[in-house]
Design a protein around this motif. Structure first.
Motif, short mmCIF file in Angstrom:
data_model
loop_
_atom_site.label_atom_id
_atom_site.label_comp_id
_atom_site.label_asym_id
_atom_site.label_seq_id
_atom_site.Cartn_x
_atom_site.Cartn_y
_atom_site.Cartn_z
N ALA A 53 0.57 -1.21 -0.10
CA ALA A 53 -0.11 -0.07 0.12
C ALA A 53 0.88 1.45 0.10
N ALA A 54 1.95 1.07 0.74
CA ALA A 54 2.90 2.37 0.65
C ALA A 54 3.36 2.59 -0.72
N ALA A 55 4.11 1.59 -1.27
CA ALA A 55 4.72 1.57 -2.71
C ALA A 55 3.54 2.20 -3.56
N MET A 82 7.55 5.21 5.96
CA MET A 82 7.40 6.60 6.46
C MET A 82 7.29 7.68 5.32
N ALA A 83 7.75 7.57 4.08
CA ALA A 83 7.59 8.35 2.99
C ALA A 83 5.97 8.32 2.69
N ALA A 84 5.47 7.13 2.69
CA ALA A 84 3.92 7.26 2.54
C ALA A 84 3.01 7.54 3.55
N GLY A 85 3.75 7.94 4.71
CA GLY A 85 2.77 8.32 5.85
C GLY A 85 2.25 7.28 6.65
N PHE A 86 2.77 6.32 6.39
CA PHE A 86 1.98 4.91 7.24
C PHE A 86 3.10 4.18 8.29
N GLY A 87 3.74 5.33 8.86
CA GLY A 87 4.50 4.73 9.70
C GLY A 87 3.89 4.20 11.12
N HIS A 88 2.51 4.29 11.30
CA HIS A 88 1.81 3.64 12.38
C HIS A 88 1.12 2.60 11.61
N PRO A 89 1.21 1.48 12.35
CA PRO A 89 0.84 0.14 11.96
C PRO A 89 -0.53 0.06 11.18
N TYR A 92 -2.24 2.71 7.03
CA TYR A 92 -2.53 2.35 5.62
C TYR A 92 -4.13 1.94 5.29
N GLU A 93 -4.66 1.72 6.52
CA GLU A 93 -5.84 0.88 6.16
C GLU A 93 -7.07 1.97 5.99
N ALA A 94 -7.05 3.07 6.58
CA ALA A 94 -8.10 4.04 6.20
C ALA A 94 -7.65 4.51 4.51
N TRP A 95 -6.51 4.66 4.34
CA TRP A 95 -6.44 5.12 2.83
C TRP A 95 -6.82 4.08 1.86
N LEU A 96 -6.37 2.85 2.17
CA LEU A 96 -6.84 1.69 1.29
C LEU A 96 -8.37 1.83 1.10
N ASP A 97 -9.30 1.79 2.09
CA ASP A 97 -10.62 1.96 2.17
C ASP A 97 -11.17 3.25 1.31
N GLU A 98 -10.47 4.23 1.52
CA GLU A 98 -11.01 5.50 0.76
C GLU A 98 -11.06 5.43 -0.65
N GLY A 99 -11.93 6.30 -1.29
CA GLY A 99 -12.42 6.15 -2.56
C GLY A 99 -11.26 6.57 -3.56
N PRO A 100 -11.28 6.84 -4.71
CA PRO A 100 -10.06 7.20 -5.67
C PRO A 100 -9.79 8.72 -5.66
N ARG A 101 -10.50 9.46 -4.81
CA ARG A 101 -9.93 10.91 -4.86
C ARG A 101 -8.35 10.92 -4.18
N GLU A 103 -5.34 9.75 -5.25
CA GLU A 103 -4.37 9.42 -6.03
C GLU A 103 -3.32 10.60 -6.08
N ALA A 104 -3.86 11.78 -5.89
CA ALA A 104 -2.88 12.84 -5.87
C ALA A 104 -2.24 13.09 -4.49
N ASP A 105 -2.71 12.56 -3.44
CA ASP A 105 -2.01 12.65 -2.02
C ASP A 105 -0.74 12.56 -1.89
N ALA A 106 -0.28 11.60 -2.65
CA ALA A 106 1.15 10.78 -2.61
C ALA A 106 2.22 11.98 -2.91
N ALA A 107 1.97 12.82 -3.69
CA ALA A 107 2.56 14.12 -3.75
C ALA A 107 2.78 14.91 -2.80
N ASN A 108 1.75 15.01 -1.59
CA ASN A 108 1.66 15.69 -0.72
C ASN A 108 2.02 14.94 0.65
N VAL A 109 2.44 13.87 0.58
CA VAL A 109 2.77 13.05 1.77
C VAL A 109 4.39 13.68 2.15
#
Length: 109
Positions: A53-55, A82-89, A92-101, A103-109
Motif C-alpha cells: 500500500a505504501a508503494a 514513512m515516506a507514504a505516511g504509514f509509520g503507524h501500523p 494504511y488501512e484508512a487510505w486503502l478503504d477510501e475512494g479514488p480521490r 491518488e494525488a495525495d502521494a505528492a503531498n505526503v
C-alpha cells in the motif's frame, strides 16, 4: 518463497489509480518486487499489504514512480512506510478503504 497475492482491497485501489492498460503490469510488479524482495523475508499478509500500500500510494498511478517506491522498499521498508505516511501500523488501512480521490495525495505526503 512463494508470492503473496494482492489482497482484494489493494487490487481494487490499484484499479482506481492506474490506467486499465497498466493495471496488470502494476499488480504483477507489486507481487514480484514488493514482497519477496523486501529485506527481512516477511510473509505475513498484513505486513505485505501495508508495504505494498505504501508503494502504491507513492506511485500516484505512475509505473515509473511505482518502480522507484518498490526500490526504496527493497533498500529499507521502514523508509518506504514513512515516506507514504504509514509509520503507524494501522495508518494504511484508512487510505486503502477510501475512494479514488486520494491518488494525488502521494505528492503531498
Amino acid at each position: 518463497m512463494t508470492d503473496v497475492p494482492l489482497t482484494p482491497r489493494l487490487a481494487a485501489k490499484l484499479a482506481t489509480m492506474f490506467p486499465a492498460g497498466d493495471c496488470a503490469f502494476a499488480a504483477q510488479w507489486l507481487v514480484s518486487e514488493c514482497g519477496p524482495r523486501i529485506p527481512g523475508g516477511f510473509t505475513d499478509p498484513t505486513w505485505v499489504e501495508r508495504v505494498r500500500a505504501a508503494a502504491l500510494r507513492l506511485s500516484a498511478g505512475s509505473l515509473d514512480k511505482l518502480a522507484v517506491a518498490t526500490g526504496l522498499g527493497q533498500q529499507d521498508w521502514r523508509d518506504l512506510l514513512m515516506a507514504a505516511g504509514f509509520g503507524h501500523p494501522d495508518a494504511y488501512e484508512a487510505w486503502l478503504d477510501e475512494g479514488p480521490r486520494d491518488e494525488a495525495d502521494a505528492a503531498n505526503v
